[in-house]
Design an enzyme around this catalytic site. Structure first.
Site, mmCIF file in Angstrom:
data_model
loop_
_atom_site.group_PDB
_atom_site.id
_atom_site.type_symbol
_atom_site.label_atom_id
_atom_site.label_comp_id
_atom_site.label_asym_id
_atom_site.label_seq_id
_atom_site.Cartn_x
_atom_site.Cartn_y
_atom_site.Cartn_z
ATOM 1 N N LYS A 4 0.984 -1.293 -0.178
ATOM 2 C CA LYS A 4 0.071 0.021 -0.046
ATOM 3 C C LYS A 4 0.895 1.132 -0.164
ATOM 4 C CE LYS A 4 -4.501 0.780 0.273
ATOM 5 N NZ LYS A 4 -5.430 -0.201 0.032
ATOM 6 N N ASP A 37 -6.999 4.130 -4.690
ATOM 7 C CA ASP A 37 -7.514 3.729 -3.664
ATOM 8 C C ASP A 37 -8.099 5.026 -3.447
ATOM 9 O OD1 ASP A 37 -7.670 1.862 -1.326
ATOM 10 O OD2 ASP A 37 -7.305 3.700 -0.221
HETATM 11 N N1 GLU Z 1 -7.231 -0.010 -2.993
HETATM 12 C C1 GLU Z 1 -7.894 -1.162 -3.559
HETATM 13 C C2 GLU Z 1 -8.013 -2.122 -2.348
HETATM 14 O O1 GLU Z 1 -8.162 -1.561 -1.101
HETATM 15 C C3 GLU Z 1 -7.404 -1.815 -4.638
HETATM 16 C C4 GLU Z 1 -6.051 -2.335 -4.769
HETATM 17 C C5 GLU Z 1 -5.486 -2.962 -6.003
HETATM 18 O O2 GLU Z 1 -6.304 -2.595 -7.206
HETATM 19 O O3 GLU Z 1 -4.247 -3.055 -6.101
HETATM 20 O O4 GLU Z 1 -7.946 -3.373 -2.445
#
Ligand code: GLU
Length: 447
Positions: free
Chosen positions: A124, A164
């Site tokens: 993240k 996100d």
């Molecule tokens: N931000 C999204 C999540 O919390 C998607 C992450 C992604 O597609 O890599 O899963």
């Protein structure tokens, strides 16, 4: 494993990182029993290793605003756990972003990605940049400056960010453009959530919300009912809330409330297609005001300042915005109004008190890492298409998303079924995700 002891030592090492500690505690409490049946996990110190990120990058992001003033933000990428595949997870741009938030999100992502059935590790990142009120040119300059620092740590088989909160298709576009310029590599698989003309997967923008509703359908079926005619209250009007509102309406439910940081819009007759389309404009405007919906559709939507979506009577509550957005008092209000189901679409959208209140009052609750995994799962499908240099038709992606959400639901049932036949979805999701990552770590030795 002694949860209390591990939590004490973590809290001493990372004082004040409350979201991160909250996320770890929830997982450890649910896996404790299973963990203690596996002495090989204890011997390899799996939990002690798993709760710390593999590595963290922190950097300054400097850019120039429209007035010619120099601005500085903090950027991060947390590569949390690479046991089952390349680091994968979104980037969040929000003024409250800090290391605690990104570590909690990276930790959650590790288990979520494990649940998707696809080979993706957890990561993240993001920045304490506030997109609200920024011009398109400012957003572009920020994204470019951010990528100037991050690009060296990325790669289609190393670390693959996506969107996100505060990061959608537009931001991914600006970051991808800069990545190519710096890396001189044209591999589309280095970011997901791309546009349809440059390597994006069909359905990726809708996937988190659609997947959440597919999961909700299975949850309702297991509880002996279905979604048709049910009323839904949801928070937010970003990409995730938009996808959820679209699919809920398509499946015959009535979305009677959406909310924002400024208050709630009640929509007694249910949200319409036109209003759902308008949610996209609201997000793109960077105004961050749900009141705009009531201004645009005064006959259908009534705005109340300072209230949450959870104050509106509904059968199903779908938190779709931010962590800890639904607290114990909100849960009590929902229960008093007859809510029977809460599917967390945001990451850790409910506080531990809210979850406890739901679970002790007969409300079926499912956690974000299971409910919202359709987003990252479709990112995984985007990576597969990129690696094969092809793109699948909508029906193919949708069928795969359906299959994945069904598998996640089955995993929750398998590991979360209680003696009385009801399902503890929190326990189910945590144990299923944990077992996969733990097994992979064990088989790869002490590294
Ligand atoms: N931000 C999204 C999540 O919390 C998607 C992450 C992604 O597609 O890599 O899963």
């Amino acid at each position: 494993m002694n949860v209390e002891q591990i939590m004490q030592s973590l809290a001493a090492k990372h004082p004040g990182e409350n979201e991160y500690l909250q996320a770890v505690q929830e997982v450890l409490e649910s896996i404790e029993e299973v963990y203690n049946q596996h002495p090989e996990f204890e011997k390899a110190k799996i939990v002690e290793r798993m709760v710390e990120p593999d590595r963290i990058f922190t950097f300054r992001v400097t850019w120039v605003d429209d007035n010619g003033e120099v601005q500085s933000n903090l950027g991060y990428r947390v590569q949390f756990n690479g046991a089952i595949g390349p680091y994968k997870g979104g980037l969040r741009f929000h003024p409250a972003v800090n290391l605690s938030m990104l570590k909690f999100l990276g930790f959650e992502q590790t288990f979520k990605n494990a649940l998707t059935t696809l080979p993706m590790g957890g990561g993240k990142g993001g920045a304490d940049f506030n997109p609200v009120g920024k011009s398109d040119a400012e957003i572009m300059r920020f994204c470019q400056a951010f990528m100037l620092e991050l690009w060296q740590h990325l790669g289609p088989d190393t670390d693959v960010p996506a969107g996100d909160v505060g990061v959608g298709g537009r931001e991914i576009g600006y970051m991808y453009g800069m990545y190519k310029k710096l890396a001189r590599e044209y591999n589309t698989g280095v970011l997901t959530g791309k546009g349809m003309t440059w390597g994006g997967s069909i359905l990726r923008p809708e996937a988190t919300g659609f997947g959440a509703l597919y999961f909700t359908e299975h949850l309702l079926a297991t509880a002996g009912t279905d979604i048709k005619g049910k009323t839904v209250a949801l928070s937010g009007f970003g990409n995730v809330a938009w996808g959820a509102a679209t699919k809920a309406t398509e499946l015959g439910a009535k979305v009677v409330a959406i909310s924002g940081p400024d208050g709630v819009c009640e929509i007694p007759d249910g949200i319409t297609k036109e209003m759902i389309d308008y949610m996209l404009e609201m997000r793109a405007s960077n105004r961050n005001k749900v009141e705009d919906m009531a201004t645009k559709f005064p006959a259908a939507a009534k705005f109340t300042a300072g209230k949450k979506a959870w104050s509106v009577k509904c059968d199903i509550a779908l938190p779709c915005a931010f962590q800890n957005e639904l607290n114990g008092d909100d849960a009590k209000e929902l229960i008093a109004n007859g809510t029977k189901y809460c599917c967390e679409v945001s990451n850790m959208g409910c506080t531990p008190e809210a979850i406890h209140t739901f679970q002790t009052n007969g409300v079926i609750f499912a956690p974000g890492k299971a409910v919202n995994a359709g987003g990252v799962a479709t990112s995984g499908l985007e990576m597969t298409q990129n690696a094969a240099h092809l793109s699948w038709a909508p029906a193919e992606v949708d069928a795969k998303l359906h299959f994945i959400m069904e598998s996640i639901h089955e995993a929750c049932v398998k590991f979360g079924k209680k003696e009385d036949g009801t399902i503890d979805y929190v326990k189910g999701a945590n144990i299923a995700g944990f077992m996969k990552v733990a097994q992979a770590m064990l088989e790869q030795g002490i590294i």
